[in-house]
Design a protein around this motif. Structure first.
Motif, PDB file in Angstrom:
ATOM      1  N   SER A 219      -0.377  18.912  83.433  1.00 31.33           N
ATOM      2  CA  SER A 219       0.461  19.047  82.244  1.00 31.33           C
ATOM      3  C   SER A 219       0.899  17.659  81.807  1.00 31.33           C
TER       4      SER A 219
ATOM      5  N   GLN B 123      -5.443  24.098  67.622  1.00 30.92           N
ATOM      6  CA  GLN B 123      -4.733  25.347  67.856  1.00 30.92           C
ATOM      7  C   GLN B 123      -4.971  25.816  69.288  1.00 30.92           C
ATOM      8  N   ASN B 124      -3.875  25.969  70.034  1.00 38.44           N
ATOM      9  CA  ASN B 124      -3.952  26.478  71.413  1.00 38.44           C
ATOM     10  C   ASN B 124      -4.997  25.721  72.236  1.00 38.44           C
ATOM     11  N   PRO B 125      -4.693  24.495  72.643  1.00 36.18           N
ATOM     12  CA  PRO B 125      -5.655  23.729  73.463  1.00 36.18           C
ATOM     13  C   PRO B 125      -6.068  24.503  74.715  1.00 36.18           C
ATOM     14  N   GLN B 126      -7.364  24.521  74.983  1.00 38.49           N
ATOM     15  CA  GLN B 126      -7.897  25.280  76.111  1.00 38.49           C
ATOM     16  C   GLN B 126      -8.493  24.333  77.157  1.00 38.49           C
TER      17      GLN B 126
ATOM     18  N   VAL C 202      -9.234  18.853  78.789  1.00 42.74           N
ATOM     19  CA  VAL C 202      -8.518  19.423  77.644  1.00 42.74           C
ATOM     20  C   VAL C 202      -8.479  18.362  76.545  1.00 42.74           C
TER      21      VAL C 202
END
Length: 604
Positions: free
Chosen positions: A187, A207-210, A224
């Motif tokens: 993180s 949008q919404n990193p995976q 990521v």
């Protein structure tokens, strides 16, 4: 009785209709796996009972087991309204056996008398790590795959990936910042993106990193993407992108002593990583730019249309230009429509509908010119010539739109001129319908009126004051001409006006709570003000030298620090736009105050 039966039938039909609307059949699987790794593909049927399942082939994989069928249901109640959802899952366990990128086709199933089709899947099978143990091929693949996902290694780094490193000025570059780790989880605690000095930056929101698997330099990592943007170089030469900094919190699997002996657990490790500097070689545009070159770089088309070709005087006519294509669309100058000289032309209305793509800004730039003919006649509006630089051919391309022929009849209103011919410039316009005053004939008696002011103070002032005003006018005019010739002085004096105009726009965005637009407008206002005030081109003014230039000008240290804080706040807010309204209000007030103090600063 019939009425009750009718109501029950309606309710049942409504229920069945709602049930049918909720029927779904979908497929899920990981996007990337490592050769030798086992994984699962699941086909899920919602709100129906399925039969006759037909699955596609699984290229690059072998089926170890399946299908494993499971069923379940879910009840929810919201505001007293209860709903039920049933779910049937068919799971296949596969083993990745061959590297490559594959597409898994759709599966079909029959439910409620209908055949349903699932979505397709994209699968990428990555090679195993190069440092796999010396074992048999099957064991080596399995061990390598397992090692890539255990999370026992804290190895982490960041990369800035450019789509190309040799480009022309204004040619779009796709920049991607990606984090790599071998840890079980990661993180971000804090970060600083590269400043991208020398480029205009167009962010591409993620949008919404995976988290995904990626094979880099012979090793598989969990990755990521944290930033993706289009870069448009503003000058030729070598431009180096400075490093970005990322403070990470990693969770790594470590052996730990527990109540029953040694066991595996997660340990948090803090680590700071940086991207490496990357240099871009920017080539200047070739010589021989056409006169109609509007700064466009990419691939474009242009077309034009007109609202009407038959009209009357004092009626508005609109010529619309549409520039479509991919490139630096937002930074292209507007081509000019050459209206006849006696047309009253208004400022154009500009509308840009575009989206950022991996190859540049793609969309349409629409320019509407409105004009009003004041005289009747036949007129021609010549075609618009538009030139751009084609990055594929490395040459300039010139496009020309159609010309329009207007027939203007005399209308009601202020137009009292006769029908005239078409004039191409204002010098060719001639004043028409000017009446010739009647010349009086016969005996004319002239008489000299007696003078009542000869020799008085008013008489002399009548001659002295105009001469005095003329001398003052000449002195002021010469002074103004010298000042106008001094471009640097004029830019310095107009700096406050330009900044005030931009801050008004920022104030509008502040009221509308448009945070991203607000910070962008304040940042451009401050950079533009400092460029004009310090008499430096914007391309030569950077965050590294602005403090020194302000000090040379004579600004005090607290004012210099205030400007640096404003620039830092705006640049940070573009990447983390979670600032409160009060913070935006304070930034706006600080900016106005800083510019006001700078205006009162006397240059050394």
């Amino acid at each position: 009785m019939k009425k009750l039966f009718f109501i029950i039938t309606i309710l049942m039909c409504s229920a069945l209709s709602g049930f049918a609307d909720g029927v779904k059949f979908s497929a899920t699987a990981p996007g990337q796996v490592i050769k030798g790794q086992t994984f699962q593909v699941t086909f899920t049927l919602i709100n129906a009972n399925g039969q006759d399942l037909r699955v596609p082939e699984f290229p690059g994989c072998s089926v170890l087991f399946g299908p494993a069928v499971s069923q379940g249901s879910q009840f929810t109640s919201v505001n007293g309204k209860t709903s039920t959802q049933t779910e049937e899952s068919y799971t296949y366990t596969l083993k990745a056996v061959k590297e490559g990128t594959y597409k898994i086709g759709s599966a079909t199933i029959r439910a409620g008398g209908k055949q349903l089709t699932s979505n397709t899947l994209n699968l990428k099978i990555l090679p195993p790590d190069k440092n796999a143990d010396n074992r048999s091929s099957d064991d080596q693949e399995y061990t390598s795959a397992a090692q890539g996902t255990t999370g026992t290694d804290a190895t982490s780094f960041a990369r800035i990936i450019l789509s190309k490193t040799k480009v022309y000025e204004q040619e779009a570059i796709l920049a991607t910042i990606k984090l790599y780790t071998k840890a079980a989880n990661m993180s971000l605690e804090n970060y600083t993106f590269p400043s991208f000095e020398g480029f205009v930056v167009q962010d591409m929101p993620i949008q919404n990193p995976q988290f995904e698997l990626d094979h880099y330099d012979g090793v598989n990592y969990t990755t990521v993407v944290v930033k993706r943007a289009l870069l448009f170089p503003q000058h030729s030469g070598k431009i180096t992108i400075n490093p970005g900094k990322f403070d990470m919190v990693l969770q790594v699997v470590r052996p730990m002593r527990g109540p029953f002996g040694m066991m595996r657990g997660l340990q948090e490790i803090k680590k700071t990583i940086q991207t490496q500097p990357v240099t871009v070689n920017v080539m200047p545009l070739p010589a021989g730019k056409p006169a109609s070159y509007m700064g466009a770089v990419g691939t474009f088309t242009i077309n034009s249309s007109i609202s009407k070709e038959n009209l009357k005087t004092n009626e508005a006519v609109t010529v619309k230009l549409q520039i479509k294509g991919v490139g630096n669309l937002k930074y292209v100058k507007n081509p000019e429509v050459k209206f006849p000289a006696d047309f009253e032309v208004y400022d154009p209305k500009i509308d840009i509908k575009a989206q950022n793509t991996t190859t540049g800004v793609e969309g349409t730039r629409t320019i509407e010119y409105t004009a009003i003919p004041r005289n009747a006649g036949d007129f021609t509006i010549p075609g618009v010539v538009f030139s751009y630089f084609d990055i594929h051919t490395g040459s300039y391309k010139t496009l020309t739109t159609q010309e329009f022929h207007l027939k203007v009849e005399k209308g009601t209103g202020g137009g009292n001129s006769a029908r005239i011919s078409n004039f191409t410039d204002k010098e060719a316009l001639q004043m028409l319908n000017q009446d010739i005053h009647f010349i009086k004939t016969g005996n004319i008696h002239l008489q000299k009126s007696p003078s009542i002011i000869w020799g008085t103070l008013g008489y002399w002032l009548w001659y002295i004051l105009p001469a005095l005003f003329f001398i003052i006018f000449v002195i002021i005019n010469r002074k103004q001409a010298r000042e106008n010739a001094n471009v640097t002085l004029m830019k310095t004096r107009k700096a406050n006006k330009v900044a005030t105009r931009r801050l008004k726009a920022a104030g509008k965005y502040l009221k509308e709570h448009r945070k991203e637009a607000f910070y962008s407008e304040v940042l451009q206002a401050v950079w533009g003000y400092l460029s004009d005030k310090l008499s430096l081109p914007l391309s030569e003014l950077t965050r590294d030298n602005v403090a020194a230039e302000l000090a040379k000008y004579g600004a005090k240290e607290d004012l210099i620090n205030r400007f640096m804080e404003i620039l830092d706040t705006c640049e940070f807010a573009q990447y983390a736009p979670s600032q409160s309204d009060s913070a935006m209000d304070k930034l706006y007030e600080d900016t106005v105050e800083a510019i006001g103090k700078m205006e009162n600063t006397v240059k050394k």
